[in-house]
Every structure is written in structure tokens, then in C-alpha cells.
Design an enzyme around this catalytic site. Structure first.
Site, PDB file in Angstrom:
ATOM      1  N   SER A  60      11.198  56.302  87.492  1.00 22.20           N
ATOM      2  CA  SER A  60      12.206  56.997  86.679  1.00 22.20           C
ATOM      3  C   SER A  60      11.775  58.447  86.434  1.00 22.20           C
ATOM      4  O   SER A  60      10.585  58.740  86.397  1.00 22.20           O
ATOM      5  CB  SER A  60      12.321  56.258  85.342  1.00 22.20           C
ATOM      6  N   PRO A  61      12.734  59.364  86.270  1.00 24.85           N
ATOM      7  CA  PRO A  61      12.353  60.747  85.967  1.00 24.85           C
ATOM      8  C   PRO A  61      11.563  60.829  84.667  1.00 24.85           C
ATOM      9  O   PRO A  61      11.998  60.302  83.638  1.00 24.85           O
ATOM     10  CB  PRO A  61      13.705  61.462  85.833  1.00 24.85           C
ATOM     11  N   GLN A  70      15.808  65.648  90.227  1.00 30.97           N
ATOM     12  CA  GLN A  70      16.739  65.570  89.092  1.00 30.97           C
ATOM     13  C   GLN A  70      16.943  66.973  88.534  1.00 30.97           C
ATOM     14  O   GLN A  70      15.978  67.624  88.125  1.00 30.97           O
ATOM     15  CB  GLN A  70      16.196  64.670  87.991  1.00 30.97           C
ATOM     16  N   TYR A 113      21.349  66.776  76.541  1.00 32.01           N
ATOM     17  CA  TYR A 113      21.131  68.097  77.133  1.00 32.01           C
ATOM     18  C   TYR A 113      22.504  68.725  77.414  1.00 32.01           C
ATOM     19  O   TYR A 113      23.532  68.198  76.990  1.00 32.01           O
ATOM     20  CB  TYR A 113      20.224  67.975  78.369  1.00 32.01           C
ATOM     21  N   ARG A 158      22.941  60.812  86.065  1.00 33.09           N
ATOM     22  CA  ARG A 158      22.399  60.045  84.930  1.00 33.09           C
ATOM     23  C   ARG A 158      23.278  60.282  83.714  1.00 33.09           C
ATOM     24  O   ARG A 158      23.582  61.429  83.378  1.00 33.09           O
ATOM     25  CB  ARG A 158      20.952  60.434  84.630  1.00 33.09           C
ATOM     26  N   GLY A 176      10.113  53.567  83.929  1.00 34.23           N
ATOM     27  CA  GLY A 176       9.509  54.818  83.484  1.00 34.23           C
ATOM     28  C   GLY A 176       8.094  54.587  82.998  1.00 34.23           C
ATOM     29  O   GLY A 176       7.112  54.754  83.723  1.00 34.23           O
ATOM     30  N   ARG A 177       7.991  54.121  81.744  1.00 33.18           N
ATOM     31  CA  ARG A 177       6.656  53.936  81.148  1.00 33.18           C
ATOM     32  C   ARG A 177       5.768  52.986  81.954  1.00 33.18           C
ATOM     33  O   ARG A 177       4.568  53.254  82.088  1.00 33.18           O
ATOM     34  CB  ARG A 177       6.803  53.501  79.692  1.00 33.18           C
TER      35      ARG A 177
HETATM   36  C1  LIG Z   1       7.443  60.996  78.571  1.00 32.31           C
HETATM   37  C2  LIG Z   1       8.838  60.768  79.036  1.00 32.31           C
HETATM   38  C3  LIG Z   1       9.484  61.739  79.758  1.00 32.31           C
HETATM   39  C4  LIG Z   1      10.784  61.541  80.214  1.00 32.31           C
HETATM   40  N1  LIG Z   1      11.406  62.496  80.948  1.00 32.31           N
HETATM   41  C5  LIG Z   1      12.646  62.292  81.433  1.00 32.31           C
HETATM   42  C6  LIG Z   1      13.274  63.246  82.282  1.00 32.31           C
HETATM   43  O1  LIG Z   1      12.717  64.264  82.612  1.00 32.31           O
HETATM   44  N2  LIG Z   1      14.527  62.981  82.706  1.00 32.31           N
HETATM   45  C7  LIG Z   1      15.188  61.839  82.364  1.00 32.31           C
HETATM   46  O2  LIG Z   1      16.324  61.644  82.766  1.00 32.31           O
HETATM   47  N3  LIG Z   1      14.597  60.905  81.599  1.00 32.31           N
HETATM   48  C8  LIG Z   1      13.348  61.103  81.145  1.00 32.31           C
HETATM   49  N4  LIG Z   1      12.739  60.133  80.399  1.00 32.31           N
HETATM   50  C9  LIG Z   1      13.401  58.839  80.239  1.00 32.31           C
HETATM   51  C10 LIG Z   1      12.889  57.859  81.312  1.00 32.31           C
HETATM   52  O3  LIG Z   1      13.314  58.258  82.605  1.00 32.31           O
HETATM   53  C11 LIG Z   1      13.394  56.438  81.076  1.00 32.31           C
HETATM   54  O4  LIG Z   1      14.795  56.449  81.115  1.00 32.31           O
HETATM   55  C12 LIG Z   1      12.913  55.890  79.753  1.00 32.31           C
HETATM   56  O5  LIG Z   1      11.522  56.077  79.590  1.00 32.31           O
HETATM   57  C13 LIG Z   1      13.225  54.404  79.620  1.00 32.31           C
HETATM   58  O6  LIG Z   1      12.633  53.676  80.658  1.00 32.31           O
HETATM   59  P1  LIG Z   1      11.263  52.838  80.431  1.00 32.31           P
HETATM   60  O7  LIG Z   1      11.509  51.884  79.323  1.00 32.31           O
HETATM   61  O8  LIG Z   1      11.035  52.167  81.760  1.00 32.31           O
HETATM   62  O9  LIG Z   1      10.198  53.821  80.097  1.00 32.31           O
HETATM   63  C14 LIG Z   1      11.450  60.332  79.921  1.00 32.31           C
HETATM   64  C15 LIG Z   1      10.789  59.365  79.173  1.00 32.31           C
HETATM   65  C16 LIG Z   1       9.512  59.556  78.738  1.00 32.31           C
HETATM   66  C17 LIG Z   1       8.825  58.458  77.954  1.00 32.31           C
END
Ligand SMILES: Cc1cc2nc3c(=O)[nH]c(=O)nc-3n(C[C@H](O)[C@H](O)[C@H](O)COP(=O)(O)O)c2cc1C
Ligand SMILES: Cc1cc2nc3c(=O)[nH]c(=O)nc-3n(C[C@H](O)[C@H](O)[C@H](O)COP(=O)(O)OP(=O)(O)OC[C@H]3O[C@@H](n4cnc5c(N)ncnc54)[C@H](O)[C@@H]3O)c2cc1C
Length: 754
Positions: free
Chosen positions: A407-408, A485, A566, A614, A707-708
Site C-alpha cells: 500500500s502507498p 501514486q 487531501y 484511491r 500497509g503496516r
Molecule cells: C505511515 C503511513 C503512511 C501512509 N501514507 C500513505 C500515502 O502516502 N498514501 C496513501 O494513499 N495512503 C497512505 N497511508 C495509508 C495506507 O496506505 C493504508 O491505507 C493504511 O495504512 C491502512 O492499511 P493497513 O491497515 O494495512 O496499514 C499511510 C499509512 C501510514 C500508516
């Protein structure tokens, strides 16, 4: 302690039994308005785990219940001329009448006073006559109503009508039947609960029920209607009702009950009065009886610590478990409310989606229940028996080797937008880790469009080679593809690096912000300037220019970031867009600018490469974007040629009240995919293989982004492959010795667990 329990259903009777068994000297009075065996409904189901709880609490009751059980293992689904069967589900059913009579007898034997045909009207007076008043008076609880200010109930009347019938049809599986009529779908939930009888619940949407005139049908007409509709399945058996004492209320709406508090003073709620769980997860009686166990346990401390403490302890011991089940039940309720949405799926996937609807049962869990069934679904999904996540996926000319996506994730580590060595190692490692697709973080199309001074960009000429170095590494060293992205921070710009304070404005070096309207993200953040049309053109052109630069850098795919509050997300949500021109007002107007930006990017991006979008599918606040809007947003982007919707949620307002949980955003992906007919990517608290495979095989998404989990484990995909015994995942040749060792250890772990 003198206990009065209003309501002699499973909750009240079982509590009476447990109290009298433990504290024989406490007088217990159970007041029930019906006669002893007047009962609405037919059978109820229990799982094996519930029975263990009952055994520990009161063995004689458990023994009697178990002796009266009908057991079955299979679920059978009739849909669109197909019959699909899956085994290993292990249910036990008992007639509600039999259950009540066992409980009534045991409660009486232990010395509880049972007062039937006594409708309690003055709850407050009853309260004054005892030390503990228990509201076990069901979903429409008068106790709860009387003290609504204290309990703060939340009541939700759901959108289907159901009638609880019985039949002599001897079923050998938990049976679901789906029948389409000219006015919509009808569903049957049917199961056997003793030698002679089966429960037969018929359910349909309110509008379907009205269109068939069932609102004016009497009981006999209802039965005739259902017998005719389901005639082919009934094999000559009749349908029956036993709800005559309910005065014609054959068809009901399910009432979802929850309460902020379950007790106050000397009053406590138990069972359906405190919370309901939709009958499709078959857990209402279990929860009611487990509440009784929790309350009886807690009351043991009442004499030493006081009643208040005991009631608090009861609530604390039960609330989380109940909430988890209510969340699962919500997913299940919504599934049955939206059969029409899923009816477009192929029958195999329709059945799988049904089996995994509550998001409680995952793919591997299903495999434990029935390996043959899971092999069959895998063969259907991927052409051979491989875990769904390892089935390739194509978008336009892009071919992904598997369905796992990094994930981004903003790393806040760029210098004036330029990604550096950190990004090369970070994204490079995740590409080596086996994911099919790796996303860059939100890459900003202008310097002022950055969130923080550390955000990545695509606005200076030197950004192209900096990104190309990373893209080239990913392509040369892995089979992963890489997606850029693109976004603009809008009202959430000029903030600190994440670890210095999320969404916190900079102390120095700030820059001016722009947004659709001059509304700050929070009272702490800068007030943005409302964008003029000319400025909107400039930003649109910056997106198109960045897309062109992305092409030069060699990216395989683009994503337009229209989520999380955003700039483009702020146009879409009514919370942040108060414009009076053609870019504000209706959803159509609010989408106009994001769609213009998308069109400009699509025009410069090669036709064979896909673009995703997204979105925040909900703002998690009243009056904001909701699931229905999300469908319309996805439809609009699809109309412009978007290939995939990346379904995120929230972060558009600090006032949001998200409903967190496992896979909590996936239902939005499911809805968009199956209502709009566009590929989707699910994201948000998806952490294990079981969840990922169930999401994919169930048609809830086409790709799954983590993501995480990828921050803690760049090799998540390769580890998942080893865990599942899937040996074809593409390990970097340099790491093959690690693969062999991991697979050996994983095989041993599987053996030890089996
Ligand atoms: C540190 C961090 C940075 C993130 N940066 C972005 C980003 O640049 N663009 C975006 O669309 N989502 C961003 N997210 C959201 C993640 O892509 C993801 O949707 C979110 O963490 C939930 O997924 P997860 O539970 O697998 O972590 C970010 C999340 C975290 C925790
Ligand atoms: C269609 C359907 C199917 C279901 N299937 C299942 C299933 O398969 N498995 C399962 O576990 N659960 C199932 N349930 C849920 C289950 O019926 C309830 O969760 C369970 O009965 C809750 O028990 P309770 O004692 O809290 O409430 P209830 O069983 O509703 O008992 C409350 C009692 O209080 C009495 N009462 C109410 N007001 C007063 C008053 N003022 N004075 C005196 N008495 C009063 C009522 O007459 C009633 O007897 C189903 C529910 C429905 C609607």
C-alpha cells in the site's frame, strides 16, 4: 439479595438457574408475560464452543439440552439452479419450546419463582421491590425503554422483513434457498432442530414485501405465498406458523439493539434487551445465555465489593465479545439485505461469498472444515488449486504475478521532493519481498502540494531520474510492478513529519495552502485559500505533467489520490467543499474537478497502462460521504476510464467516528466492486493470509493492499507462500537458500498443528 428478572426467555431463565445454583438463599422471581410454552419461533442453533461454556456453568442443563439436539455438519446453498454444498460446519439445533421447557423445569427445581402471564407495566415499581432488577425482556425491552436515559440505547430497524415458519421437511443440512421474483429476491434460512421439524425463515427486502402485497396478507396468505414460491424445495411438506399469539405480526423487521451502558443503580440488561445479533449468525440465544453466565459470575463479588462493582464487571466481561459478534452480524445482515448485489456473481463465488459473509470465517478456516470444497473453489478461481492470492491479475496491458500490493506509505524522507537511497532500499526490498505490485507513497505534483517538507514529489526535472533509479531496480531485480501514486495535499499541507506530530502545522517554513473552500482541516491547521478556476487549471496541468514524468521514469501504473482529505478528496466530500460554482453542491458537481484531473492524466498516460483511483468511501460522520456516494464516485471514475478503485476510508475530518475492526474497510470495496462492476483493491487492517484469500475468492476485491504489515515485514508475500505450502512464489535467486529453510520449517509447523 432479592432478584427480580423481567422476562422468562433463555436469558432470564438461565440467569435464574445459575443464581439459584450458586446462591440458593437468594430469592429469585422470574416474571413472564406469556404462558409457559407460548413461543414465537421454532428452533435455535448452538455451536460446540457455546456448549462447552454451558457445561462449565451448569452441567444438568447442558446435559438435557445436548440430549435434545439435532446435529448437522453441512451447509447447502440453492441459487440460480445450482446446489452447492460445503461441510464441516458443525451446528446443533434445538426446538425453542424444548429449550424453554428444560430451562423452566430446572429453574423451578432449584427454587426460582416463575410467574407466567404477568405483563410488567410499571418497571420502576418492580425496581423498588427488589435488590437487583434484571431486564431480560427481549429486543423490545420495556426495562430499557423505562430507563432509556441511563442505558442510552441505539436501535436500528433493518431493511428486510422476515417471517419465522416451521416445516416437517427433514433437512440434512443448514439450507439457504434464494429465489428471484418479479419484485426482488427472497431468501430462506432453514435447519432441522428435532426429529420431526425444521425452522424455515423467509426473508426479503421491505420493498419486495410491499410489492407482493404481503403487508396486507394474513397468516394463511403468507403461508400460501411462501409454499408456492418454495414449492419445488418443500417436496409436498407444508409450512406452519406458531406466532398466532403475536396478533398478526407475522413479518417483522430485525431490530439491531445496542446500549451505551448495560446497567445503572440496581438495574441491569441481559440478552436481547442489551444487544441483538442478526439471526443469520445464529448467536442470539448463545449471547443471552453467556450474558447470564457473565452476570452470575460477577454477582459472586457483589456481597464483598458491592452491587455497582459487580454490574460494572459483568458489562466489562461481556462487551467486547458482544461487539465482535455484532460486527460480524452486521456484515451478515447487510449481505442478506443485498442479495441482488451478489446475485451477479457466478454461483461458485456467490456461495463462497455467502459462507464468508460475516468476515469471521477465512479461507484456511474453511479449508479445515472442508478441504474438497476449498480445492474446488480454488480451481474455479485460479484454474488450479492455488491460494487465491497467488492467482495472476491483469489490468489493461499490466500483468501482476499475484494479488498482494504494498500500500502507498508516506516515508517523509525526501528532500525537496526527491526520493533518495532510503526509498530505493525501502521500495526495492518490498519488491524483492514478493508482492505483485508496489505503490510509491503519495507523490506530490507541486512543491506546495506536499503534505510535509519530507514528502516525495514529481515536479522538478531531477525527480524523474531519482524515481527511474528505483523503478529500474524493481524491474531488474524482481517480478513486481510499480505504481506511482500522485496527489496534492490541499488543506492538509504544510504539516510536520509524521513522527513530529500527525497533521500538526509546521512551526516554521510554512507555505500557503489551497482548497476548494477556505475551511481549515482542523482549528489547529492553516486556513486555506479558495482555489480560483485559473489555479485549478494549473494544478490539473501539474497532475498531467507529473503523469508524463512518471511515464518517463518507467512506472507501470498510476494512481490518482482522491482520498484522506487531501485536495481532490476535499472537492468530493461535502464537509470540505462549500463552493457555490459548478464545482460545489451536488455530488456530480463536487466530482467535476477530480474527474477533470483524471481525464488530463488519462490523456497523457499510455493506453495500455492502467490508472487507479484511491477514494475515501466514507467520511465516518453524519452528513458526509457514505457507501451509497462511494458507489456513485466509483461509477463516475469508471466512466472516465479508471481501471481500479482503491477503496480506503476516512481521514477527511478530525470529527470522524470510524468503526474499526479487522478488514473494516473491505465491505466498501465489496459494495463498489459488485454494484459498479469495476475492479477494486481492499485495504485497511487486513493482516493474514486467511483474510486475504477469503476477500479475493469471495469477490470482495481483486487486489489486497497491506500497509503496516509491509512495514514490519517486507517479505510478507514470500512468508505467506511458505506458510501455505505454495512453492512457486518468485524468490530472488540470491535468497533461495532462505526459501528452502523457511519452507522446511513451515512444513514442520503445519504438521505439528494438524
Ligand atoms: C505511515 C503511513 C503512511 C501512509 N501514507 C500513505 C500515502 O502516502 N498514501 C496513501 O494513499 N495512503 C497512505 N497511508 C495509508 C495506507 O496506505 C493504508 O491505507 C493504511 O495504512 C491502512 O492499511 P493497513 O491497515 O494495512 O496499514 C499511510 C499509512 C501510514 C500508516
Ligand atoms: C427469526 C429469528 C431466528 C433466530 N434464530 C436463532 C438461532 O438460530 N440461534 C440463536 O441462538 N438465536 C436465534 N435467534 C435469537 C434469539 O431468539 C434471541 O436472541 C434470544 O431469544 C434472546 O433471549 P432473551 O431471553 O434475551 O430474549 P427473548 O427470548 O426475547 O425473551 C424475552 C422474554 O421477555 C418476555 N417479556 C417481554 N416484555 C415483558 C414484560 N413487560 N413483562 C413480562 N415479560 C416480558 C417475553 O415474552 C419473552 O419471553 C433468532 C431470533 C429471530 C428473531
Amino acid at each position: 439479595m432479592r432478584v427480580t428478572c423481567i422476562g422468562g426467555g433463555p436469558a432470564g431463565l438461565y440467569l435464574g438457574i445459575l443464581i439459584k445454583a450458586r446462591f440458593p438463599s437468594w430469592p429469585v422471581r422470574i416474571v413472564e408475560r406469556n404462558r409457559p410454552l407460548d413461543t414465537f419461533g421454532w428452533g435455535v442453533v448452538f455451536s460446540d464452543a457455546t456448549l462447552e461454556n454451558l457445561q462449565a456453568a451448569d452441567q444438568p442443563t447442558q446435559r438435557e439440552i445436548t440430549e435434545s439436539f439435532a446435529h448437522w455438519d453441512d451447509i447447502e446453498i440453492h441459487f440460480d439452479g445450482h446446489t452447492i454444498r460445503s461441510g464441516g460446519h458443525g451446528f446443533s439445533g434445538i426446538s425453542r419450546k424444548r429449550l424453554l421447557s428444560i430451562l423452566q423445569q430446572r429453574a423451578g427445581e432449584l427454587g426460582a419463582e416463575l410467574n407466567f402471564q404477568t405483563d410488567v407495566v410499571d418497571v420502576a415499581a418492580e425496581r423498588d421491590r427488589c435488590d437487583l432488577l434484571v431486564g431480560a425482556d427481549g429486543a423490545n425491552s420495556r426495562v430499557r425503554q423505562t430507563f432509556a436515559e441511563e442505558f442510552q440505547p441505539n436501535l436500528e430497524r433493518r431493511r428486510c422483513r422476515y417471517v419465522w415458519l416451521g416445516t416437517t421437511l427433514p433437512l440434512d443440512a443448514f439450507t439457504f434457498i434464494f429465489e428471484r421474483t418479479e419484485h426482488g429476491w427472497f431468501t430462506v434460512h432453514a435447519y432441522r432442530f428435532d426429529e420431526q421439524l425444521s425452522t424455515f425463515i423467509v426473508e426479503c427486502r421491505e420493498e419486495t414485501w410491499l410489492a407482493h402485497g404481503l403487508d396486507t396478507a394474513d397468516t394463511q396468505q403468507t403461508i400460501a405465498f411462501c409454499e408456492q414460491l418454495f414449492g419445488p424445495y418443500l417436496h409436498g411438506h407444508r409450512l406452519m406458523t406458531n406466532s398466532a399469539h403475536l396478533r398478526g405480526r407475522d413479518w417483522l423487521n430485525f431490530l439491531r439493539v445496542s446500549n451505551e451502558r448495560w446497567s445503572f443503580g440496581n438495574v441491569v440488561l441481559l440478552g436481547d434487551a442489551a444487544h441483538t445479533a442478526h439471526f443469520s449468525v445464529g448467536s442470539g440465544t448463545k449471547l443471552a445465555m453467556e450474558d447470564a453466565i457473565g452476570l452470575a459470575d460477577a454477582l459472586a463479588g457483589a456481597e464483598s465489593d458491592g452491587l455497582g462493582k459487580a454490574l460494572e464487571q459483568y458489562e466489562a466481561s461481556r462487551k467486547l465479545e458482544v461487539l465482535k459478534l455484532q460486527n460480524a452480524a452486521r456484515n451478515s445482515t447487510e449481505w442478506f439485505e443485498n442479495v441482488a448485489r451478489y446475485a451477479t456473481l457466478p454461483p461458485e463465488q456467490f456461495a463462497y461469498s455467502l459462507l464468508t459473509r460475516s468476515q469471521r470465517i477465512g479461507h484456511e478456516n474453511l479449508r479445515l472444515r472442508d478441504t474438497t470444497y476449498v480445492d474446488r473453489i480454488e480451481r474455479w478461481f485460479g484454474g488450479r488449486a492455488v491460494p487465491p492470492m497467488f492467482v495472476p491479475f491483469a489490468l489493461r496491458g499490466l500483468e501482476l504475478q499475484n494479488r498482494i500490493v504494498v500500500s502507498p506509505m508516506d516515508m517523509y524522507s525526501s528532500v525537496d521532493g526527491t526520493p533518495g537511497d532510503f526509498h530505493l532500499v525501502h521500495l526495492g526490498t518490498r519488491a524483492l519481498g514478493g508482492a505483485g505490485l508496489v505503490f510509491t507513497e503519495m507523490t506530490c505534483v507541486t512543491r506546495e502540494g506536499r503534505i510535509s517538507p519530507g514528502c516525495a514529489g514529481m515536479y522538478l526535472p531531477e525527480h524523474v531520474p531519482a524515481w527511474k533509479r528505483i523503478v529500474d531496480f524493481v524491474h531488474a531485480s524482481s517480478r513486481a510492478k510499480i505504481c506511482l501514486q500522485l496527489g496534492h495535499s490541499g488543506p492538509k499541507g504544510s504539516t510536520k513529519l509524521l513522527w513530529d506530530g500527525m497533521d500538526e502545522p509546521l512551526d516554521e517554513g510554512t507555505w500557503p495552502l489551497v482548497a476548494p473552500s477556505a475551511i481549515p482541516y482542523s482549528p489547529r491547521n492553516q486556513v486555506p485559500a479558495e482555489l480560483s478556476r485559473a489555479e485549478m487549471d494549473d494544478i490539473r496541468d501539474a497532475f498531467a505533467r507529473a503523469a508524463g514524468m512518471g511515464m518517463e521514469a518507467g512506472f507501470d501504473m498510476l494512481e490518482l489520490h482522491c482520498a484522506h482529505g487531501y485536495l481532490l478528496s476535499s472537492f468530493i466530500t461535502p464537509l470540505r467543499n462549500h463552493r457555490r460554482d459548478e464545482y460545489g453542491g451536488s455530488l456530480e458537481n463536487r466530482l467535476r474537478y477530480p474527474l477533470e484531473v483524471f481525464r488530463a492524466m488519462r490523456a497523457v498516460w499510455p493506453a495500455e497502462r492502467p490508472i487507479s483511483v484511491r477514494i475515501s468511501a466514507t467520511d465516518w460522520v453524519e452528513g458526509g460521504i457514505d457507501g451509497h456516494d462511494a458507489v456513485e464516485i466509483a461509477r463516475a471514475f469508471k466512466g472516465e476510464g479508471a481501471d481500479l478503485i482503491d477503496v480506503s476510508a476516512g481521514q477527511t475530518t478530525p470529527d470522524a467516528k470510524p468503526v474499526y475492526g479487522r478488514m473494516f474497510q473491505t465491505p466498501y470495496s465489496d459494495r463498489i466492486r459488485n454494484e459498479v462492476g469495476i475492479a477494486t483493491m481492499a485495504v485497511g487492517n487486513i493482516t493474514d493470509v486467511d483474510q486475504v484469500d477469503a476477500i479475493l475468492a469471495g469477490g470482495r476485491a481483486d487486489l489486497v493492499a497491506l500497509g503496516r504489515p509491509h512495514l514490519s515485514d517486507p517479505f510478507w508475500t514470500l512468508h505467506a507462500a511458505a506458510q501455505l505450502g505454495y512453492e512457486e512464489a518468485p524468490w530472488p535467486v540470491q535468497y533461495l537458500s532462505g526459501k528452502e529453510q523457511l519452507e522446511r520449517l513451515a512444513a514442520r509447523a503445519r504438521e505439528a498443528a494438524s
